[in-house]
Each structure stands twice: as structure tokens, then as C-alpha cells.
Scaffold this active site. Structure first.
Site, PDB file in Angstrom:
ATOM      1  N   PHE A  43       1.737   3.279   7.030  1.00  0.00           N
ATOM      2  CA  PHE A  43       0.534   3.656   7.759  1.00  0.00           C
ATOM      3  C   PHE A  43      -0.628   3.644   6.771  1.00  0.00           C
ATOM      4  CE2 PHE A  43      -2.325   7.157   9.121  1.00  0.00           C
ATOM      5  CZ  PHE A  43      -2.715   6.648  10.344  1.00  0.00           C
ATOM      6  N   ILE A  44      -1.672   2.909   7.101  1.00  0.00           N
ATOM      7  CA  ILE A  44      -2.844   2.782   6.235  1.00  0.00           C
ATOM      8  C   ILE A  44      -4.050   3.298   6.992  1.00  0.00           C
ATOM      9  CG2 ILE A  44      -4.310   1.164   4.965  1.00  0.00           C
ATOM     10  CD1 ILE A  44      -1.756  -0.645   4.762  1.00  0.00           C
ATOM     11  N   GLU A  55      -8.495   8.862  -3.510  1.00  0.00           N
ATOM     12  CA  GLU A  55      -8.703   8.908  -2.059  1.00  0.00           C
ATOM     13  C   GLU A  55      -7.794   9.939  -1.403  1.00  0.00           C
ATOM     14  OE1 GLU A  55     -10.068   4.260  -2.145  1.00  0.00           O
ATOM     15  OE2 GLU A  55      -8.034   4.748  -1.501  1.00  0.00           O
ATOM     16  N   HIS A  91       0.838  -1.193   0.000  1.00  0.00           N
ATOM     17  CA  HIS A  91       0.000   0.000   0.000  1.00  0.00           C
ATOM     18  C   HIS A  91       0.879   1.251   0.000  1.00  0.00           C
ATOM     19  CE1 HIS A  91      -2.902  -3.023   1.135  1.00  0.00           C
ATOM     20  NE2 HIS A  91      -3.860  -2.146   0.923  1.00  0.00           N
ATOM     21  N   PRO A  92       0.395   2.324  -0.608  1.00  0.00           N
ATOM     22  CA  PRO A  92       1.193   3.559  -0.643  1.00  0.00           C
ATOM     23  C   PRO A  92       1.134   4.303   0.685  1.00  0.00           C
ATOM     24  CG  PRO A  92      -0.933   3.941  -1.653  1.00  0.00           C
ATOM     25  CD  PRO A  92      -0.878   2.467  -1.309  1.00  0.00           C
ATOM     26  N   SER A 148      -6.262   5.053  -5.137  1.00  0.00           N
ATOM     27  CA  SER A 148      -5.473   5.714  -4.096  1.00  0.00           C
ATOM     28  C   SER A 148      -5.261   7.191  -4.412  1.00  0.00           C
ATOM     29  CB  SER A 148      -4.124   5.014  -3.914  1.00  0.00           C
ATOM     30  OG  SER A 148      -4.302   3.754  -3.312  1.00  0.00           O
TER      31      SER A 148
END
Length: 185
Positions: A123-124, A91, A71-72, A88
Site C-alpha cells: 500500500f502506497i 515521511e 516501496h516500503p 521514506s
């Protein structure tokens, strides 16, 4: 994720169409949709989503961490360079995280470095449920978590993100019928 689908279609289409349709729900992880094909038909969009979340939750810790690592970062280099998935980009775009001034960008970068150093993955956060201020507050609070808590919290955030993506792709007509809400276009 611009083409909308129906639950009936997902329940009856060929497995490769099912996986292709749901591929963008999960960040670089079309295998999640593949993991639930044999559970069709799903009675509701909730059931479909829960089954997919269960696929990720069933992974052992190293596999979950590897998935999370795909995930970025929020307001990270990929965001500034536009190198994320379309979902993403959209978002993070709700809070203009790719266009922070130098001071704010460094604050986010420092938090990203600290978080990745502590937990081994980015961090998501389901950013659509936050303002910049509340996202930063969540970032700082979650840095104090132990690893077990953060692994669970991260899965919960991914579940929230993917549910919003799924709702955009497959409107839950049973929800609309029950609550009289229109389907957003």
C-alpha cells in the site's frame, strides 16, 4: 536529498549528474530520471515531474507492479527497523509510524498483509497529506478497489510523493515568483 539544485542546473548538467541528483526522488529507481534526460531542457519543475511520471506510467503492468513492490510498507517491519530510504523514514516519521504501540502496529500489519495479498504490492500513500486516522481510512477504502483502479491510484500517490520530494530538492522559483512565497530551507 539534502543538496538543493536548480532547474537550470538540471537542464545543463552532465547526464550522470542529472541522474544522481534525482536518484532519491524515486524509491530505488534511478532509471526514472535516466528516462527523461533526452527531453531536456524542461521549462518548469512541473514539466520535469510530469515527464518522469510518464516514464513510470508507460511501463507495462508487470513492470509497474515490480516498481511498486520496491516501496516500503507503511508502519511495516522496515519502518520499525529503520531500513528505508532517508526520504521514506522522514515521511513515515511525520506520523511516527515506526513507533506504534503493539495494538496499532498489529492493525497496520494486518492491513499491509491484506493489501499485499489482494494486489501483489505494498500500500502506497502520500503520507504527508494524512493523519494516522485518514491514512487508515484510505487504506481500508482502497482495499475495496479493483486492481485497475488501484494501479492508477497507486501511481497517483507515487506522483504526489515524488512531487513533494522534487519540490524539496528543486524549488520551483517560477512558482515563488508568481505567488510571492518564500522557499523553505
Amino acid at each position: 536529498m539534502t543538496t538543493r539544485s536548480t532547474l537550470q542546473h538540471l537542464n545543463t548538467c552532465a547526464p550522470e549528474v542529472f541522474c544522481a541528483t534525482l536518484a532519491d526522488i524515486w524509491e530505488h529507481a534511478p532509471w526514472v530520471a535516466h528516462g527523461v534526460i533526452d527531453q531536456r531542457p524542461f521549462a518548469t519543475v512541473d514539466a520535469l515531474h510530469a515527464a518522469m511520471v510518464d516514464v513510470v506510467a508507460a511501463l507495462d503492468e508487470p513492470a509497474r507492479v515490480a516498481f511498486y513492490a520496491g516501496h516500503p510498507e507503511l508502519a511495516g517491519d522496515d519502518a520499525r527497523r529503520g531500513l528505508m530510504t532517508d526520504a521514506s523514514i522522514a515521511e513515515q516519521g511525520t506520523l511516527s509510524l515506526a513507533r506504534l504501540d503493539t495494538v496499532d502496529a498489529e492493525r497496520w500489519s494486518a492491513l499491509n498483509r491484506a493489501y499485499r495479498a489482494r494486489f501483489g504490492f505494498p500500500f502506497i500513500l502520500c503520507i504527508r497529506r494524512h493523519t494516522r486516522e485518514s491514512a487508515l481510512q484510505a487504506f481500508e477504502q482502497r482495499l475495496a478497489h479493483d486492481r485497475t483502479t488501484e494501479l492508477v491510484t497507486t501511481l497517483g500517490e507515487i506522483a504526489a510523493i515524488t512531487r513533494l520530494r522534487l519540490d524539496h530538492l528543486v524549488p520551483d522559483v517560477s512558482h515563488v515568483a508568481c505567488h510571492g512565497e518564500s522557499i523553505p530551507s
